[in-house]
Design a protein around this motif. Structure first.
Motif, PDB file in Angstrom:
ATOM      1  N   PRO A  42       0.800  -1.236   0.000  1.00  0.00           N
ATOM      2  CA  PRO A  42       0.000   0.000   0.000  1.00  0.00           C
ATOM      3  C   PRO A  42       0.829   1.281   0.000  1.00  0.00           C
ATOM      4  CG  PRO A  42      -0.872  -1.556   1.593  1.00  0.00           C
ATOM      5  CD  PRO A  42       0.414  -2.137   1.084  1.00  0.00           C
ATOM      6  N   LEU A  43       1.975   1.285   0.633  1.00  0.00           N
ATOM      7  CA  LEU A  43       2.787   2.487   0.710  1.00  0.00           C
ATOM      8  C   LEU A  43       3.374   2.895  -0.647  1.00  0.00           C
ATOM      9  CD1 LEU A  43       3.930   4.576   2.684  1.00  0.00           C
ATOM     10  CD2 LEU A  43       5.920   3.092   2.968  1.00  0.00           C
ATOM     11  N   THR A  44       3.650   1.922  -1.511  1.00  0.00           N
ATOM     12  CA  THR A  44       4.284   2.203  -2.802  1.00  0.00           C
ATOM     13  C   THR A  44       3.343   1.971  -3.986  1.00  0.00           C
ATOM     14  OG1 THR A  44       5.148  -0.052  -2.900  1.00  0.00           O
ATOM     15  CG2 THR A  44       6.557   1.614  -1.903  1.00  0.00           C
ATOM     16  N   ARG A  45       2.052   1.855  -3.706  1.00  0.00           N
ATOM     17  CA  ARG A  45       1.077   1.547  -4.764  1.00  0.00           C
ATOM     18  C   ARG A  45       1.046   2.616  -5.853  1.00  0.00           C
ATOM     19  NH1 ARG A  45      -3.597  -0.914  -2.003  1.00  0.00           N
ATOM     20  NH2 ARG A  45      -2.159  -2.658  -2.002  1.00  0.00           N
ATOM     21  N   ALA A  46       1.108   3.889  -5.490  1.00  0.00           N
ATOM     22  CA  ALA A  46       1.069   4.966  -6.490  1.00  0.00           C
ATOM     23  C   ALA A  46       2.323   4.941  -7.366  1.00  0.00           C
ATOM     24  CB  ALA A  46       0.929   6.323  -5.806  1.00  0.00           C
ATOM     25  N   LEU A  47       3.477   4.681  -6.764  1.00  0.00           N
ATOM     26  CA  LEU A  47       4.711   4.592  -7.543  1.00  0.00           C
ATOM     27  C   LEU A  47       4.652   3.416  -8.514  1.00  0.00           C
ATOM     28  CD1 LEU A  47       7.548   5.614  -8.100  1.00  0.00           C
ATOM     29  CD2 LEU A  47       8.358   4.141  -6.234  1.00  0.00           C
ATOM     30  N   GLY A  48       4.098   2.291  -8.067  1.00  0.00           N
ATOM     31  CA  GLY A  48       3.945   1.136  -8.951  1.00  0.00           C
ATOM     32  C   GLY A  48       3.042   1.442 -10.133  1.00  0.00           C
ATOM     33  N   ALA A  49       1.978   2.188  -9.881  1.00  0.00           N
ATOM     34  CA  ALA A  49       1.084   2.581 -10.976  1.00  0.00           C
ATOM     35  C   ALA A  49       1.799   3.502 -11.963  1.00  0.00           C
ATOM     36  CB  ALA A  49      -0.158   3.260 -10.414  1.00  0.00           C
ATOM     37  N   LEU A  50       2.654   4.382 -11.440  1.00  0.00           N
ATOM     38  CA  LEU A  50       3.422   5.266 -12.327  1.00  0.00           C
ATOM     39  C   LEU A  50       4.442   4.494 -13.160  1.00  0.00           C
ATOM     40  CD1 LEU A  50       4.087   8.375 -10.083  1.00  0.00           C
ATOM     41  CD2 LEU A  50       2.662   8.243 -12.135  1.00  0.00           C
ATOM     42  N   VAL A  51       4.989   3.426 -12.614  1.00  0.00           N
ATOM     43  CA  VAL A  51       5.968   2.620 -13.349  1.00  0.00           C
ATOM     44  C   VAL A  51       5.276   1.820 -14.443  1.00  0.00           C
ATOM     45  CG1 VAL A  51       7.573   0.685 -13.133  1.00  0.00           C
ATOM     46  CG2 VAL A  51       7.612   2.514 -11.451  1.00  0.00           C
ATOM     47  N   ILE A  52       4.104   1.287 -14.154  1.00  0.00           N
ATOM     48  CA  ILE A  52       3.393   0.444 -15.128  1.00  0.00           C
ATOM     49  C   ILE A  52       2.639   1.276 -16.169  1.00  0.00           C
ATOM     50  CG2 ILE A  52       1.462  -1.178 -15.325  1.00  0.00           C
ATOM     51  CD1 ILE A  52       2.495  -2.630 -12.981  1.00  0.00           C
ATOM     52  N   PHE A  53       2.315   2.524 -15.856  1.00  0.00           N
ATOM     53  CA  PHE A  53       1.520   3.351 -16.757  1.00  0.00           C
ATOM     54  C   PHE A  53       2.102   3.471 -18.172  1.00  0.00           C
ATOM     55  CE2 PHE A  53       0.270   7.539 -18.453  1.00  0.00           C
ATOM     56  CZ  PHE A  53      -1.087   7.306 -18.585  1.00  0.00           C
ATOM     57  N   PRO A  54       3.404   3.772 -18.356  1.00  0.00           N
ATOM     58  CA  PRO A  54       3.925   3.876 -19.731  1.00  0.00           C
ATOM     59  C   PRO A  54       3.857   2.552 -20.490  1.00  0.00           C
ATOM     60  CG  PRO A  54       5.496   4.795 -18.170  1.00  0.00           C
ATOM     61  CD  PRO A  54       4.414   4.166 -17.379  1.00  0.00           C
ATOM     62  N   VAL A  55       4.015   1.448 -19.782  1.00  0.00           N
ATOM     63  CA  VAL A  55       3.911   0.141 -20.439  1.00  0.00           C
ATOM     64  C   VAL A  55       2.486  -0.077 -20.935  1.00  0.00           C
ATOM     65  CG1 VAL A  55       4.137  -2.352 -20.104  1.00  0.00           C
ATOM     66  CG2 VAL A  55       5.786  -0.801 -19.043  1.00  0.00           C
ATOM     67  N   MET A  56       1.509   0.249 -20.104  1.00  0.00           N
ATOM     68  CA  MET A  56       0.111   0.064 -20.498  1.00  0.00           C
ATOM     69  C   MET A  56      -0.287   1.009 -21.641  1.00  0.00           C
ATOM     70  SD  MET A  56      -0.912  -2.462 -18.853  1.00  0.00           S
ATOM     71  CE  MET A  56      -2.587  -2.400 -19.388  1.00  0.00           C
ATOM     72  N   VAL A  57       0.230   2.229 -21.634  1.00  0.00           N
ATOM     73  CA  VAL A  57      -0.049   3.153 -22.737  1.00  0.00           C
ATOM     74  C   VAL A  57       0.542   2.603 -24.034  1.00  0.00           C
ATOM     75  CG1 VAL A  57       0.473   5.449 -23.649  1.00  0.00           C
ATOM     76  CG2 VAL A  57      -0.315   5.191 -21.310  1.00  0.00           C
ATOM     77  N   GLY A  58       1.753   2.041 -23.961  1.00  0.00           N
ATOM     78  CA  GLY A  58       2.368   1.433 -25.139  1.00  0.00           C
ATOM     79  C   GLY A  58       1.554   0.264 -25.677  1.00  0.00           C
ATOM     80  N   ILE A  59       1.034  -0.556 -24.772  1.00  0.00           N
ATOM     81  CA  ILE A  59       0.198  -1.683 -25.196  1.00  0.00           C
ATOM     82  C   ILE A  59      -1.073  -1.177 -25.866  1.00  0.00           C
ATOM     83  CG2 ILE A  59      -1.236  -3.568 -24.318  1.00  0.00           C
ATOM     84  CD1 ILE A  59       0.958  -3.975 -22.163  1.00  0.00           C
ATOM     85  N   LEU A  60      -1.702  -0.178 -25.269  1.00  0.00           N
ATOM     86  CA  LEU A  60      -2.927   0.378 -25.846  1.00  0.00           C
ATOM     87  C   LEU A  60      -2.674   1.007 -27.213  1.00  0.00           C
ATOM     88  CD1 LEU A  60      -5.923   0.848 -25.240  1.00  0.00           C
ATOM     89  CD2 LEU A  60      -5.284   3.048 -24.276  1.00  0.00           C
ATOM     90  N   LEU A  61      -1.587   1.775 -27.353  1.00  0.00           N
ATOM     91  CA  LEU A  61      -1.280   2.393 -28.644  1.00  0.00           C
ATOM     92  C   LEU A  61      -0.938   1.360 -29.709  1.00  0.00           C
ATOM     93  CD1 LEU A  61       0.802   5.481 -27.511  1.00  0.00           C
ATOM     94  CD2 LEU A  61      -1.515   5.453 -28.453  1.00  0.00           C
ATOM     95  N   ARG A  62      -0.269   0.288 -29.299  1.00  0.00           N
ATOM     96  CA  ARG A  62       0.049  -0.766 -30.265  1.00  0.00           C
ATOM     97  C   ARG A  62      -1.232  -1.419 -30.784  1.00  0.00           C
ATOM     98  NH1 ARG A  62       4.145  -5.817 -29.384  1.00  0.00           N
ATOM     99  NH2 ARG A  62       3.995  -6.616 -31.488  1.00  0.00           N
ATOM    100  N   HIS A  63      -2.200  -1.616 -29.895  1.00  0.00           N
ATOM    101  CA  HIS A  63      -3.462  -2.205 -30.333  1.00  0.00           C
ATOM    102  C   HIS A  63      -4.291  -1.229 -31.157  1.00  0.00           C
ATOM    103  CE1 HIS A  63      -3.497  -6.206 -28.654  1.00  0.00           C
ATOM    104  NE2 HIS A  63      -2.920  -5.730 -27.569  1.00  0.00           N
ATOM    105  N   ILE A  64      -4.171   0.044 -30.895  1.00  0.00           N
ATOM    106  CA  ILE A  64      -4.926   1.025 -31.677  1.00  0.00           C
ATOM    107  C   ILE A  64      -4.381   1.115 -33.100  1.00  0.00           C
ATOM    108  CG2 ILE A  64      -5.371   3.502 -31.953  1.00  0.00           C
ATOM    109  CD1 ILE A  64      -5.636   3.633 -28.895  1.00  0.00           C
ATOM    110  N   PHE A  65      -3.049   1.193 -33.243  1.00  0.00           N
ATOM    111  CA  PHE A  65      -2.454   1.473 -34.547  1.00  0.00           C
ATOM    112  C   PHE A  65      -1.986   0.245 -35.319  1.00  0.00           C
ATOM    113  CE2 PHE A  65      -1.786   5.516 -32.268  1.00  0.00           C
ATOM    114  CZ  PHE A  65      -2.524   6.316 -33.111  1.00  0.00           C
ATOM    115  N   VAL A  66      -1.617  -0.835 -34.639  1.00  0.00           N
ATOM    116  CA  VAL A  66      -1.033  -1.982 -35.347  1.00  0.00           C
ATOM    117  C   VAL A  66      -1.982  -3.165 -35.395  1.00  0.00           C
ATOM    118  CG1 VAL A  66       0.908  -3.591 -35.400  1.00  0.00           C
ATOM    119  CG2 VAL A  66       1.281  -1.249 -34.684  1.00  0.00           C
TER     120      VAL A  66
END
Length: 77
Positions: A42-66
């Motif tokens: 719980p103490l580092t949950r926000a940091l974990g979300a910030l670390v995973i966010f760019p990966v998830m955006v990349g996955i979403l963009l790959r599915h949108i365009f490719v």
């Protein structure tokens, strides 16, 4: 890893481009692993979300365009 025969041509080209950069996939895997571990506590949950966010955006963009056929699953995740 063998390439499945039913993949669209754009997705095959995209996968080959990702594999040419040898350090990219280990970096993405490391970011997913670290972000997932940080989300567990719980103490580092926000940091974990910030670390995973760019990966998830990349996955979403790959599915949108490719590969738009998998967009529904990517959007749900």
């Amino acid at each position: 890893m063998p390439i499945p025969p039913d993949l669209p041509e754009a997705l095959v080209k995209d996968n080959l481009a990702f594999m040419e950069i040898a350090w990219l996939m280990p970096l993405v895997g490391f970011a997913e692993l670290v972000g997932g571990i940080l989300i567990l506590f719980p103490l580092t949950r926000a940091l974990g979300a910030l670390v995973i966010f760019p990966v998830m955006v990349g996955i979403l963009l790959r599915h949108i365009f490719v590969a738009p056929e998998g967009l529904i699953i990517a959007a749900i995740i």
